[in-house]
Structures are given as structure tokens and as C-alpha cells.
Design a protein around this motif. Sequence first.
Motif, mmCIF file in Angstrom:
data_model
loop_
_atom_site.group_PDB
_atom_site.id
_atom_site.type_symbol
_atom_site.label_atom_id
_atom_site.label_comp_id
_atom_site.label_asym_id
_atom_site.label_seq_id
_atom_site.Cartn_x
_atom_site.Cartn_y
_atom_site.Cartn_z
ATOM 1 N N ALA A 32 0.821 -1.212 0.000
ATOM 2 C CA ALA A 32 0.000 0.000 0.000
ATOM 3 C C ALA A 32 0.852 1.258 0.000
ATOM 4 C CB ALA A 32 -0.920 0.009 1.215
ATOM 5 N N LEU A 33 2.086 1.134 0.503
ATOM 6 C CA LEU A 33 2.988 2.293 0.532
ATOM 7 C C LEU A 33 3.271 2.782 -0.877
ATOM 8 C CD1 LEU A 33 4.751 3.853 2.603
ATOM 9 C CD2 LEU A 33 6.637 2.379 1.980
ATOM 10 N N GLU A 34 3.222 1.869 -1.828
ATOM 11 C CA GLU A 34 3.618 2.177 -3.190
ATOM 12 C C GLU A 34 2.467 2.672 -4.049
ATOM 13 O OE1 GLU A 34 6.689 1.895 -3.949
ATOM 14 O OE2 GLU A 34 7.455 0.793 -2.223
ATOM 15 N N LEU A 35 1.262 2.683 -3.485
ATOM 16 C CA LEU A 35 0.109 3.116 -4.278
ATOM 17 C C LEU A 35 0.296 4.556 -4.747
ATOM 18 C CD1 LEU A 35 -2.882 1.653 -2.260
ATOM 19 C CD2 LEU A 35 -2.132 1.000 -4.542
ATOM 20 N N PRO A 36 0.074 4.830 -6.034
ATOM 21 C CA PRO A 36 0.205 6.204 -6.511
ATOM 22 C C PRO A 36 -0.904 7.070 -5.918
ATOM 23 C CG PRO A 36 -0.687 4.791 -8.226
ATOM 24 C CD PRO A 36 -0.315 3.899 -7.081
ATOM 25 N N VAL A 37 -0.517 8.258 -5.438
ATOM 26 C CA VAL A 37 -1.493 9.183 -4.870
ATOM 27 C C VAL A 37 -1.985 10.088 -5.990
ATOM 28 C CG1 VAL A 37 -1.858 10.958 -3.130
ATOM 29 C CG2 VAL A 37 -0.246 9.113 -2.691
ATOM 30 N N PRO A 38 -3.265 9.970 -6.359
ATOM 31 C CA PRO A 38 -3.766 10.805 -7.462
ATOM 32 C C PRO A 38 -3.767 12.272 -7.066
ATOM 33 C CG PRO A 38 -5.579 9.710 -6.363
ATOM 34 C CD PRO A 38 -4.333 9.162 -5.759
ATOM 35 N N LYS A 39 -3.536 13.157 -8.053
ATOM 36 C CA LYS A 39 -3.544 14.597 -7.784
ATOM 37 C C LYS A 39 -4.705 15.252 -8.504
ATOM 38 C CE LYS A 39 1.292 14.992 -6.741
ATOM 39 N NZ LYS A 39 2.574 14.726 -7.386
ATOM 40 N N GLY A 40 -5.155 16.357 -7.961
ATOM 41 C CA GLY A 40 -6.255 17.064 -8.618
ATOM 42 C C GLY A 40 -6.832 18.075 -7.663
ATOM 43 N N ARG A 41 -7.133 19.273 -8.174
ATOM 44 C CA ARG A 41 -7.639 20.314 -7.287
ATOM 45 C C ARG A 41 -9.160 20.392 -7.295
ATOM 46 N NH1 ARG A 41 -3.861 23.375 -4.931
ATOM 47 N NH2 ARG A 41 -5.599 24.643 -4.212
ATOM 48 N N LEU A 46 -9.466 14.967 -9.691
ATOM 49 C CA LEU A 46 -8.988 13.922 -8.792
ATOM 50 C C LEU A 46 -9.547 12.563 -9.203
ATOM 51 C CD1 LEU A 46 -7.385 13.363 -6.169
ATOM 52 C CD2 LEU A 46 -9.516 13.632 -4.919
ATOM 53 N N TRP A 47 -10.817 12.552 -9.536
ATOM 54 C CA TRP A 47 -11.475 11.318 -9.944
ATOM 55 C C TRP A 47 -10.819 10.761 -11.204
ATOM 56 C CZ3 TRP A 47 -14.399 7.830 -7.880
ATOM 57 C CH2 TRP A 47 -15.121 6.940 -8.686
ATOM 58 N N TYR A 57 -3.999 0.098 -8.772
ATOM 59 C CA TYR A 57 -4.914 -0.296 -7.701
ATOM 60 C C TYR A 57 -5.325 -1.753 -7.863
ATOM 61 C CZ TYR A 57 -4.994 4.737 -7.046
ATOM 62 O OH TYR A 57 -4.613 6.033 -6.853
ATOM 63 N N PHE B 104 -2.635 5.391 3.033
ATOM 64 C CA PHE B 104 -2.916 5.888 1.679
ATOM 65 C C PHE B 104 -4.036 6.932 1.737
ATOM 66 C CE2 PHE B 104 -5.514 5.203 -2.250
ATOM 67 C CZ PHE B 104 -4.638 5.779 -3.150
ATOM 68 N N ASP B 112 -4.454 19.012 -1.647
ATOM 69 C CA ASP B 112 -5.146 20.290 -1.851
ATOM 70 C C ASP B 112 -6.367 20.114 -2.743
ATOM 71 O OD1 ASP B 112 -3.554 21.857 -0.327
ATOM 72 O OD2 ASP B 112 -2.148 22.304 -1.962
ATOM 73 N N GLY B 113 -7.407 20.874 -2.465
ATOM 74 C CA GLY B 113 -8.581 20.912 -3.334
ATOM 75 C C GLY B 113 -9.362 19.620 -3.320
ATOM 76 N N ALA B 114 -10.427 19.589 -4.143
ATOM 77 C CA ALA B 114 -11.247 18.388 -4.284
ATOM 78 C C ALA B 114 -11.663 17.839 -2.930
ATOM 79 C CB ALA B 114 -10.521 17.331 -5.109
ATOM 80 N N LEU B 117 -14.266 14.762 -2.455
ATOM 81 C CA LEU B 117 -13.833 13.431 -2.856
ATOM 82 C C LEU B 117 -12.792 12.892 -1.878
ATOM 83 C CD1 LEU B 117 -14.739 11.682 -5.130
ATOM 84 C CD2 LEU B 117 -12.788 12.413 -6.465
ATOM 85 N N ARG B 118 -11.832 13.740 -1.505
ATOM 86 C CA ARG B 118 -10.790 13.319 -0.569
ATOM 87 C C ARG B 118 -11.401 12.911 0.779
ATOM 88 N NH1 ARG B 118 -5.895 14.767 -2.495
ATOM 89 N NH2 ARG B 118 -5.888 16.231 -4.211
#
Lengths: 186, 186, 186, 186
Positions: A32-41, A46-47, A57, B104, B112-114, B117-118
Amino acid sequence: MAKAESEHEGPVVERMLLFTDAVVAIAITLLALELPVPKGRTNAELWHAALEARPEYKAFLISFVVIWAHWSAHRKVFRGLRALDRNLSALNGLWLLMVVLIPFATKIIAGDGAFQLRFGFYALIETVTSLLFLLMAWHVRRAGLAAEGTPPERFTESMLRSGAIAACFAVSIPVAFAGEWAYLCW
Amino acid sequence: MAKAESEHEGPVVERMLLFTDAVVAIAITLLALELPVPKGRTNAELWHAALEARPEYKAFLISFVVIWAHWSAHRKVFRGLRALDRNLSALNGLWLLMVVLIPFATKIIAGDGAFQLRFGFYALIETVTSLLFLLMAWHVRRAGLAAEGTPPERFTESMLRSGAIAACFAVSIPVAFAGEWAYLCW
Amino acid sequence: MAKAESEHEGPVVERMLLFTDAVVAIAITLLALELPVPKGRTNAELWHAALEARPEYKAFLISFVVIWAHWSAHRKVFRGLRALDRNLSALNGLWLLMVVLIPFATKIIAGDGAFQLRFGFYALIETVTSLLFLLMAWHVRRAGLAAEGTPPERFTESMLRSGAIAACFAVSIPVAFAGEWAYLCW
Amino acid sequence: MAKAESEHEGPVVERMLLFTDAVVAIAITLLALELPVPKGRTNAELWHAALEARPEYKAFLISFVVIWAHWSAHRKVFRGLRALDRNLSALNGLWLLMVVLIPFATKIIAGDGAFQLRFGFYALIETVTSLLFLLMAWHVRRAGLAAEGTPPERFTESMLRSGAIAACFAVSIPVAFAGEWAYLCW
């Protein structure tokens, strides 16, 4: 490599199990440490980012289930173990090496492109893990390391299951070279 | 999935608890591994950088307390467990999957933002963790897996508390879509 | 927070110790994960790069010794513990929170510039860790949680030592604001 | 540093072993966390990238085997330990410091260029680890910390093996300065 000097005391078995459990626990948590953290404002961004990381995932979930299954099998065969010899200790070490490589194989399989090689590597690791486990179960029974009163069916059943999983992963390797539906084998 | 083949020996229970503890311990420690390290060559710069990372630090503290609370509840219900069946083992595996996802989810919520959803994802993970725990407590009581003499109130109390936490997190999800004060639900 | 419902069974104590040990073990091992890897294609370049990372290596060694010392103290006071109440459980949780923050504080103190703030934060974490430990030792003795026959001097000695360490770290904070030789306090 | 106040209870020994096992388990698992993930969108590219990371994979395998060997030796000497004194505790702490540094030394040795320094550092860590272990085995025997009935040959054998490994790694250091075939010493 002679199994002459077998170690009879319960604490020795316990310490090996404890070490094994710790390594497996770390491997399963590091996934789980390696899961990519999605970005989005915004929610939409984000979705979208999360959807793009779907392969990672999916790979995480598959590996979590797979490590859990390996560990459950280990738990079943090793309960009631009353002694440990060098062969079993060495097999367990190799088995742990494979388990430790699963988070790495998970990163490989979640990558883009080169499907056959990525898939093949992951399936190979799983095949070897299952085969090593089969060997361990077989060795425990043959060398009489289980406590008295352990039903022999337990080993037969475990070995059949591990053999089936190994076969399934092994078969999926050539299938992967034919097409992407090799996932269906699992 | 039949609970027929229940495993009666103490060592089996012990090994499952040990594994559970190890996974939870790793998850709670990894939380801190992800803390952003503020940069700055003067006291003022460093202080400013640390202030900017406040959401991450807040999320870390909340998650630490939350994981500790989950683990304390687990400790309470599972003490005096005398047997383990397949259902409990599977539920515990799913519960660990959720615990492993908390670091995670912590990274997600600190972004930041969203906000909706977060926040919603974090609350969802916590809701599911609590519900799985509720199921475990209910199953332990129903299948008679606890040692004799365990006061039944312990389960009722644990179930009530987990149910309340689950409800609280679940309610906070739609609230989050209405406004940022959803944190108040916690 | 009432200490009414004390948990008397040995397994409960054992599980708390096991969890504590796991968290401390992870924290102490993660310290090394963060060590900067020097780069260089010749022996001279590599040596130079390693020399430049001296603050990080020094911070690693200090933190390793500090965590080991905290854990040794814990081991001493908790051996022969026969029961666990809520207060002790909560104090232990806070103590673990501090231990988990030590690798983070190590990264902070190894940074460039802003010496007072970095040093002060590290010393603060250590002060609080020692004070929490002092509280735990005091509580174990006062609430009679130790097994019978445990010499009371053990607690007095541990409390004196923890108090001294806490005082030493606490004193070093204002000293840091006066000059960089605050390290000498340790 | 006086060995006067020896700690006689079994739980103390157990807790030290548990902590040791946890640290070693984390160190051995973290090795794999650091493996470079090859990139490539075609099978050929990926294969090529993997081949380029061979030094890292080789270093990982060597370190896995080395940590496993250190731990197996530890397991052998410490089984049947009935007491723990301050010296043994301190030696074990230093031994763990070395084990914790092995993943770091693995990253160093897998780097490009500066062969002598990289190789020398790795070999130095291994030499010190083995020497510390030798000291521990010697101290356990001399201070009579083993349970009665433990065959003294076990210590002699362990000490001989550790001494041999230490010597082998120590000899490889000057050899490394002469040429790259120092790996052959292992």
C-alpha cells in the motif's frame, strides 16, 4: 544440507514462525505504501487521476489477496509443527525471498506496455512461491516434523491447492504471450 | 466459506493476532514516514514551511488516533478468543486490508482541493473498517468463538461503539458534499 | 479515562508489549531507510559526498541510540507487568506516537540552517517521550500493576533516569537558542 | 556496563528476541523496497532496462542471503538462552545497528564507480556484524547465560563460522583495492 541436526525445541519453531509472520506482514503493508497518490484540485480532476491509476490499484488488490492466501496456507501447514530441520529452514527462507519480491513484482506488473514480460515475471514469482510451499508441505510430512495427531489430509489438501495455484500461474505465462486475457486464468 | 472446519488450537489464534498486530504496527509507523519535511535555512522560513504543511500534520494525528482506536477495539474483542474459523479469518483479512489503506487515505485527505472526494474516500475507508469490525464482534459472539466466561457485555459494548463510529463517518460523507465543516462530525 | 475496568489477563499485557516492540522496531529500522546515499564515480568523489552528509549520519546514530535507550527503559519497567489499565494503555499510545515521530525529527534536525528550531523540535520530542515514560513508570507503581515481588527500586531508578534525560533535553532547548554547542548537553 | 544486575526472567529474553526478529525482518524486507523498477513500453526495452539494473539485483540477492545467514546464526546461539545481562543487551543493540545498516550498504555497493570504497564499506559492515556476533556467542558461553544442557560445541561451531566469515570479509577489503574480483572472496 543434511537434515541430521534437527532442532527439536518448540521455541525454535516459534521464532521461525514469528520471523516469517513479520516479513509477510511487512510485505503486505508495503504494497500500500507504493500506491500512486492521485492529484487534482477539483473533484473531477482527482477522480480522473484516480481512474488513470487503475492498473496500480488492481495490482495492489490482487497482490494483497495473493499474499494473504500464501500466508493462510503457511499458517495451515505449519500449525502443529513440532520441529524444524535445515531443509525446512532453507525452503522457508527461499519462500520468504519470493514473498519479499511480490511488492516489487506488483510494481512491475502495474507498469505500462511490455505486457508479456511484466505479466510473465509476476506469474513466475507466484509459481515459484507456490512450488516452494508445495515442497515445504511435502517435506514436513515426509520428515515427520508435524506434531502427532495432525491429520495427513491437511497436507494432501494444502499440496493439491498449492499445486493447482502453481499450475494456474505457470499456464498463464505462455497464455500472456498470446493475448491480454491471461488475467482470466487467475 | 463454510465455518465447518474451525481451528481450535490456541497457537492458531495467537499467530493470527501476531500477524494482525504486526500489520497494524507497520501501518501506524508508516504514517510518520510520509510526513513532509519542511525546508528552510532560517528559523522563520522553516516555521513558515511547517505551517504550510499543517493539513498533512493534522491528517497524520487523526489517522494515528484512528488506527490506535481500531487496534484497541480489536484487542478488546479478541482477548480470550479461543478459536478461529474461516469467516473470522476472512473478515480479519478484509479489516487488515482497510487498515493498510489508511496511510494511503491519509495522503489523499491531506491533498489540496477536491475536498469532497478526498474527505469522502477517507470517511468511506473508516466506515468500512468499523463495519467489518462490527461484523467480526458479532460473529465471534454468534459462533461461540470466545473463551467461556467472557462477559457478553463486552461484545455488545464494542459493537455499539463500532456501530456509532461507522455511522458517524458514514454521515460525514454527505455532509462533506455540503461544506467543509464535515470534520466536526469526528 | 477511569481506571476502573482494568484488564487482568497476561495475554493482554503481552499483546500490548508485542505491538509496542513492533512499532519501536519499525521506527528504529526506518531511520536507516532515510540515510542519504552518497554519489560519486571515483573513490575521492564518493568520499567527499559522504563527508557532506555527515549531519545526517550523526543524526541517525544519535537517534538510533536514543530509541534503543527509550526501548531499554520500557523493557525494564514493563517486565513483570501483570495488568494493564486504560491510563497505562493511553500513555503507552502517546509514548508510541512520540517514538514514531523520532525518525521525522531526525530528518528535521539533519537539515541545513535554522539550527534553533530544528534542534528545539528534536529536543522537545525527546523531552515529551521521557516525560511520558516517567508518567508510565509512576502510574505502574501507583496503580499496583506490577507483579508482586518486583523491587520498587526498579521504578525509582527508571523514573530518576527518565527525569534526568527529560531535564537534559529540556535544558538544551533554551541553550540551543544561545549557541550551537547545545549538542554538548547530550 | 557492569554485568552485575543480570535479568533472569524468560520474558525478558523473549522480548529481546522478538525485537531482534522484528528489526531483522524489516531490514530484510526493506531490501526489496529499494529495488529499481525497470521501465520500458516494449518487451525488449523492459528487458534491456532490467539488465542494466543487474548490479542492484545482484546486491539485493547477496544481502538477502547475508542477512538470512546472520539471523540463522543468531537463532542458533540464542535458542536456549535463559538470561540476559547488560553486556549481551548492548552487544545485541550494536549488532542490530549493523543489520539496520545493511540495506544502506546495499545501496552503496550497487552504485556506479568508486568500486573500492563501495565494496570496502559493505565488507566492513559485514565484518563488524560478524565480529559482534562472535563476541555475543563468546559472552553467552563465558557468562553462563545459556540454559543448562546446551551443548558447548554449538557455541564453538558458531564462533568458528562467524570468525571465518569476518575474516573472509575483512580480507576482501584490501583485495578490493587491488582489483574487482574481490567478489570471489565471498
